[in-house]
Write an enzyme that holds these catalytic residues in place. Structure first.
Site, PDB file in Angstrom:
ATOM      1  N   GLU A 185     -28.050 -35.611   1.867  1.00 11.45           N
ATOM      2  CA  GLU A 185     -27.847 -34.201   2.255  1.00 11.45           C
ATOM      3  C   GLU A 185     -26.382 -33.770   2.292  1.00 11.45           C
ATOM      4  OE1 GLU A 185     -30.037 -33.726   5.920  1.00 11.45           O
ATOM      5  OE2 GLU A 185     -31.957 -34.156   4.949  1.00 11.45           O
ATOM      6  N   GLU A 309     -39.667 -37.924   0.295  1.00  9.14           N
ATOM      7  CA  GLU A 309     -40.082 -37.685   1.690  1.00  9.14           C
ATOM      8  C   GLU A 309     -41.199 -36.650   1.757  1.00  9.14           C
ATOM      9  OE1 GLU A 309     -36.750 -36.777   4.269  1.00  9.14           O
ATOM     10  OE2 GLU A 309     -35.444 -38.206   3.263  1.00  9.14           O
TER      11      GLU A 309
END
Ligand code: XIL
Length: 404
Positions: A185, A309
């Protein structure tokens, strides 16, 4: 209605009941989007419910493998230790596992000098005992840093902290990991930098070459693991989604041009069954050509793409469970059929496997307080429509793609 606390929820003694290895096949109408070109084998009407094995050759892991895909899930280590039925379900379905939290800084670093590998080692031992592959998640993130971090990390010692952490952690499991999320991220377009980099603690302490430093250190520590850049918000057909994709691709291009050791990109794939006001989560119906262009661009850079995910939140849906399960399943089917159409996608992980331990809901769950139903198995360990939708999407992967 008062929602049960996380602890109460985890402490509930109900068994998952996976031993029976059978589950109800949901009616076709709720089992996801039917494909006109290839009718599903087990066609049934809503009145015609039968049981079908979901274990062994019928598992997600087996169906994935038959089509050139690795399937697995994020593992909750507290549940793995305490809930034998959960462990059996992970064993039954997964060919690869990733620690939901146990390999993050917050779990591994009780102090600036020390490491605690208890949970991480337990996951590696579990995976190896069951001949599963293992993903590491993650070596560098702006979140989940331990409490001591802010008071201890400075511009002077940050490089040393980062390098020592990666050398120690990636080095410990060298040769045994399928892949590592080296940096998680790092892009946040809303932060306003021209390069889209997030104003993370690592950027502030080291500068933008923390990313290169992390990847190079990881490659040296474990030359065999596939080194991955992992991010969210890449999925939606929205302006924000497009900006995120552009910023990520630009960063990847710069990395490849500088020969930064990088093998794969993780598309987190936290999507929603219906459009909500939540900025980063996208409904499957909002996912489309932009994501496929992104995946193709990643492939053209010579990198693999991992769905890392996946879960489908049902926050914007009415409470009724059959309705929620149908919409969640349809989202899985639509999303996976689409992304698995690109040969660069070789790995699919769900973020958890049973609704019992989903992370969704701890922070901003459903307004009615009901448990979210975002995963292939329900809280009792029974396969839901989402399971059959995923398996159907795996089965539809083209032979040319799976062997490409
Ligand atoms: C989440 C875990 O699931 C939670 O248990 C924890 O409290 C917070 O982190 N993106 C990521 C994951 O890369 O590490 C996050 O995992 C979910 C979002």
């Amino acid at each position: 209605m008062r929602r049960a606390s996380r602890r109460e929820f985890l402490g509930t003694a109900a068994r998952l009941g996976v031993g029976a290895a059978t589950a109800t096949v949901l009616p076709l109408a709720v089992a996801g989007r039917a494909c006109a070109a290839k009718p599903r084998r087990a066609a049934s009407t809503s009145a015609d419910v039968k049981t079908e094995s979901v274990a062994g050759d019928s598992s997600l892991g087996a169906h994935g493998a038959a089509h050139g895909l690795l399937y697995g899930c994020a593992v909750n280590m507290n549940a793995l230790g305490a809930d034998a039925a959960y462990a059996a379900l992970v064993r039954e379905q997964c060919r690869i596992v990733v620690a939901e939290n146990a390999m993050k800084w917050g779990a591994l670093r009780p102090s600036a000098e020390g490491f605690n590998f208890d949970q991480a080692d337990a996951l590696v031992a579990f995976a190896e005992a069951n001949r599963m592959k293992i993903r590491g998640h993650n070596l560098v993130w702006h979140q989940n840093n331990p409490k001591w971090f802010d008071a201890t990390a400075t511009k002077e010692n940050a490089r040393g902290l980062l390098v020592t952490h990666i050398e120690t952690v990636a080095g410990r499991y060298a040769g045994r990991m399928h892949s590592w999320d080296v940096v998680n991220e790092a892009i946040d377009v809303a932060g306003g930098r021209a390069d889209g980099l997030r104003n993370s603690v690592w950027l502030r302490l080291i500068d933008e070459d923390y990313i290169e430093l992390a990847f190079k250190t990881a490659r040296e520590a474990d030359p065999q693991a596939l080194l991955t850049y992992n991010d969210y918000g890449i999925e939606p057909e929205t302006h924000a989604g497009e900006q995120k994709r552009e910023a990520v691709i630009e960063m990847l291009r710069r990395m490849v041009a500088r020969r930064v050791p990088l093998d794969a990109v993780g598309v987190q794939s936290h999507i929603a069954a219906a459009v909500s006001t939540d900025g980063n989560k996208s409904a499957a119906s909002q996912v489309g050509a932009g994501l496929m262009r992104f995946i193709a661009a990643v492939r053209e850079l010579g990198l693999q793409v991992f769905v890392t995910e996946m879960d489908v939140n049902d926050r914007a849906l009415a409470a009724d469970e059959p309705g929620r399960d149908a919409a969640v399943a349809a989202a899985y089917r639509q999303y996976l059929e689409m992304v698995l159409g690109d040969p660069a996608v070789r790995l699919v992980l769900t973020w958890g496997i049973t609704d019992r331990y989903t992370w969704l809901g701890h922070e901003d769950g459903r307004a009615d307080g009901k448990l979210e139903r975002p995963l292939p198995f329900d809280a009792e360990g029974k396969a839901k429509a989402a399971f059959f939708a995923m398996r159907g999407a795996f089965d539809q992967r083209e032979a040319a793609v799976s062997h490409g």
